[in-house]
Design a protein around this motif. Structure first.
Motif, short mmCIF file in Angstrom:
data_model
loop_
_atom_site.label_atom_id
_atom_site.label_comp_id
_atom_site.label_asym_id
_atom_site.label_seq_id
_atom_site.Cartn_x
_atom_site.Cartn_y
_atom_site.Cartn_z
N MET A 1 0.84 -1.19 0.00
CA MET A 1 0.00 0.00 0.00
C MET A 1 0.88 1.25 0.00
O MET A 1 1.88 1.31 0.71
N GLU A 2 0.47 2.22 -0.80
CA GLU A 2 1.19 3.49 -0.84
C GLU A 2 0.86 4.34 0.40
O GLU A 2 -0.25 4.26 0.92
N LEU A 3 1.81 5.16 0.82
CA LEU A 3 1.56 6.06 1.94
C LEU A 3 0.33 6.94 1.68
O LEU A 3 -0.48 7.18 2.59
N VAL B 1 -2.80 5.06 2.43
CA VAL B 1 -3.07 4.96 3.87
C VAL B 1 -3.88 6.18 4.32
O VAL B 1 -4.89 6.06 5.01
N LEU C 1 -7.42 6.14 2.81
CA LEU C 1 -8.24 5.14 3.51
C LEU C 1 -8.75 5.70 4.83
O LEU C 1 -9.94 5.56 5.18
N THR D 1 1.54 15.28 4.61
CA THR D 1 1.51 13.90 4.13
C THR D 1 2.68 13.08 4.68
O THR D 1 3.78 13.61 4.91
N LEU D 2 2.41 11.79 4.87
CA LEU D 2 3.45 10.86 5.28
C LEU D 2 4.56 10.83 4.22
O LEU D 2 5.74 10.69 4.55
N GLU D 3 4.16 10.97 2.97
CA GLU D 3 5.13 10.98 1.87
C GLU D 3 6.13 12.13 2.04
O GLU D 3 7.34 11.93 1.90
#
Lengths: 95, 95
Positions: free
Chosen positions: B1-3, B6, B9, B70-72
């Motif tokens: 799963m991409e960050l 996540v 979702l 973002t986590l990214e």
């Protein structure tokens, strides 16, 4: 970035140090970073929030590596909706 | 799963509840989940470790959504090696 790549990146950069440090000390670091993230969320700049968010995720991935578990497995419970009520959007009573 | 997935979702499943709860209460939940993860890391089963790891990441993603980060972005600092020493593997003095 894929969750698996986050863990692979941490393993490449910090794997040897993580193994030497061990899980309990890594948990202590995670908690320290969570505190810094909490402070940044309350009164930090956007850049600080991004930095501390990344640090928390980095420690989480490092500990997952040490435990032999994956972030991907952890998220699997959420893919079909809320793990408690099974719905998306979540329909649990307000907590 | 991409960050990014996540966060998407979590937004789909909990976005409305997160907005109603707000950042400070979400930080409190994150801390509670970090405590549960710490306990699972020390003495939990593998399944419990996976579950608590997922819960910490879920709360982290929910708070990132609320902050508009973002986590990214957070992981970007780590892509070129350790953010402090710039090397991979990290060559920082032992902490």
């Amino acid at each position: 970035m894929e969750l698996s790549e986050v863990q692979a990146l941490m393993a490449r950069t910090y794997g040897d140090r993580d193994t030497a440090r061990g899980v309990p000390a890594s948990i202590a670091w995670l908690c320290e970073e969570v505190g810094e993230f909490a402070r940044a969320a309350r009164k930090g700049s956007r850049d600080q929030q991004v930095e501390e968010l990344g640090d928390v995720l980095a420690w989480l991935a490092s500990i997952a590596n040490q435990l032999g578990v994956t972030l991907e497995e952890g998220m699997a419970r959420y893919v079909a909706g809320c793990p408690r009520c099974g719905r998306s959007p979540c329909g649990c009573p307000a907590a």
